[in-house]
Design a protein around this motif. Structure first.
Motif, PDB file in Angstrom:
ATOM      1  N   SER A 248     -16.134  23.167  -6.109  1.00 47.44           N
ATOM      2  CA  SER A 248     -16.633  22.159  -5.168  1.00 47.44           C
ATOM      3  C   SER A 248     -17.282  21.026  -5.943  1.00 47.44           C
ATOM      4  N   LEU A 249     -16.868  19.774  -5.635  1.00 43.80           N
ATOM      5  CA  LEU A 249     -17.373  18.603  -6.347  1.00 43.80           C
ATOM      6  C   LEU A 249     -17.683  17.493  -5.359  1.00 43.80           C
ATOM      7  N   LEU A 271     -10.535  23.750  -8.248  1.00 41.93           N
ATOM      8  CA  LEU A 271     -11.146  22.820  -7.295  1.00 41.93           C
ATOM      9  C   LEU A 271     -10.516  22.943  -5.902  1.00 41.93           C
ATOM     10  N   VAL A 272     -11.383  23.239  -4.926  1.00 48.38           N
ATOM     11  CA  VAL A 272     -10.950  23.409  -3.543  1.00 48.38           C
ATOM     12  C   VAL A 272     -11.495  22.296  -2.660  1.00 48.38           C
ATOM     13  N   TRP A 273     -12.715  21.827  -2.943  1.00 52.41           N
ATOM     14  CA  TRP A 273     -13.405  20.849  -2.089  1.00 52.41           C
ATOM     15  C   TRP A 273     -13.809  19.655  -2.944  1.00 52.41           C
ATOM     16  N   LEU A 274     -13.398  18.431  -2.532  1.00 54.94           N
ATOM     17  CA  LEU A 274     -13.641  17.238  -3.336  1.00 54.94           C
ATOM     18  C   LEU A 274     -14.030  16.065  -2.450  1.00 54.94           C
ATOM     19  N   ASN A 275     -15.194  15.469  -2.732  1.00 52.95           N
ATOM     20  CA  ASN A 275     -15.674  14.310  -1.986  1.00 52.95           C
ATOM     21  C   ASN A 275     -15.889  13.147  -2.952  1.00 52.95           C
ATOM     22  N   LEU A 276     -15.057  12.105  -2.825  1.00 56.87           N
ATOM     23  CA  LEU A 276     -15.177  10.887  -3.623  1.00 56.87           C
ATOM     24  C   LEU A 276     -15.405   9.678  -2.722  1.00 56.87           C
ATOM     25  N   GLU A 296      -8.191  21.915  -0.828  1.00 53.50           N
ATOM     26  CA  GLU A 296      -8.096  22.080   0.623  1.00 53.50           C
ATOM     27  C   GLU A 296      -8.790  20.952   1.370  1.00 53.50           C
ATOM     28  N   TYR A 297      -9.778  20.311   0.739  1.00 53.63           N
ATOM     29  CA  TYR A 297     -10.496  19.210   1.397  1.00 53.63           C
ATOM     30  C   TYR A 297     -10.631  18.053   0.412  1.00 53.63           C
TER      31      TYR A 297
END
Length: 301
Positions: A248-249, A271-276, A296-297
């Motif tokens: 998760s990042l 990496l499954v969850w990524l917010n940029l 996935e996200y």
């Protein structure tokens, strides 16, 4: 301290019990007549260990440096610090393992007053983070999030906790550059120094010119640096790419721009969850994103 010596086939086994002061208490052997004591015929040796005096003193020094307007630490009295609110210890050694002082009572009234110069949070811990914490050498969990350490930097000594697996300093009013000493936390699995909410209480005002210190965090699984200015680094993606256990990042609101192209995308990334969200990314990021096969996200905004 409570010690239970239990039998094997009706006999006490030789048992060495270590006291909190490091001394051996006794060695004991009894005959088969010990059955009359009502002890079960199975092997079981346990010891309940209270607070270590040196660590209790260190916690009291830490408390003395804080401003606690709502008396959240009112339980921090007496000899056994393992019973204090927010403190958890090993049941066998007595070492402090967990210090959880997250402010769970931050309210939207507090959030609304954040931008007021006269703002303070009634439930927040304030003041300084005393270096006495460094004596908690077995600490593996530290949460100081949602408090109000406004206008102080993240202490460099926090990078000295070799056993630390969880560190949360989010939304606690820290300012200045992120200490590269955090890169010494080789056991760390969770790092949160970002913002709890966009308009949350005590927005951290942190910045860093590069993320090379992340190379030392090989065990990291979750990373939240949302709201931290890292826009001057054109090589920010390279250390992220090397964190093979990262699941998760969160790098939202980080002013990220052009990044140098990667020569190789780590194929073992988890990496499954990524917010940029809310950055200034260009097409150079697409090669990396297209190789994140477990994702996935994704939020780009």
């Amino acid at each position: 301290m409570k010690v239970h010596i239990v039998t094997l086939s009706g006999r006490f086994v030789n048992t060495k019990v270590k006291c909190g002061n490091g001394q051996n208490l006794f060695l004991m052997r009894l005959g088969a007549g010990a059955r009359t004591l009502g002890l079960k015929s199975k092997m079981f040796i346990s010891e309940e260990q209270g607070c270590l005096e040196g660590e209790r003193i260190s916690l009291l020094q830490f408390k003395k440096s804080l401003v606690d307007r709502s008396n959240r630490l009112s339980s921090w009295t007496g000899l056994d610090c393992c019973k204090w609110k927010g403190v958890s210890c090993s049941s066998t050694t007595g070492h402090v393992l967990k210090l959880d002082l997250q402010n769970l009572q931050a309210t939207y009234d507090d959030i609304g007053r954040y931008w007021d110069n006269s703002y303070y949070c009634n439930n927040c811990l304030e003041g300084e983070i005393n270096q006495s914490l460094i004596n908690l050498t077995h600490l593996d969990y530290l949460d100081l999030s949602l408090n109000n350490f406004s206008a102080i930097k993240i202490p460099e000594f926090l990078g000295s906790f070799k056993n630390l697996k969880y560190l949360n300093l989010s939304s606690s009013g820290f300012v200045g550059s992120i200490p590269t000493h955090l890169g010494n936390l080789s056991s760390l699995e969770h790092l949160d120094i970002g913002i709890h909410e966009v308009d949350g209480p005590n927005f951290n005002n942190l910045a860093t010119n590069n993320l090379d210190w992340l190379f030392g965090l090989s065990s990291l699984r979750t990373l939240d640096m949302s709201g931290i200015s890292i826009g001057h680094s054109e090589n920010w993606l390279n250390p992220i790419n090397k964190l093979v256990s990262l699941a998760s990042l969160n790098l939202a609101f980080c002013n990220l721009g052009t990044t140098n192209p990667l020569s190789h995308v780590n194929s073992t990334t988890a990496l499954v969850w990524l917010n940029l969200y809310e950055n200034y990314l260009d097409s150079t990021i697409l090669f990396w994103l297209s190789n994140l096969t477990s994702l996935e996200y994704l939020s780009l905004g």
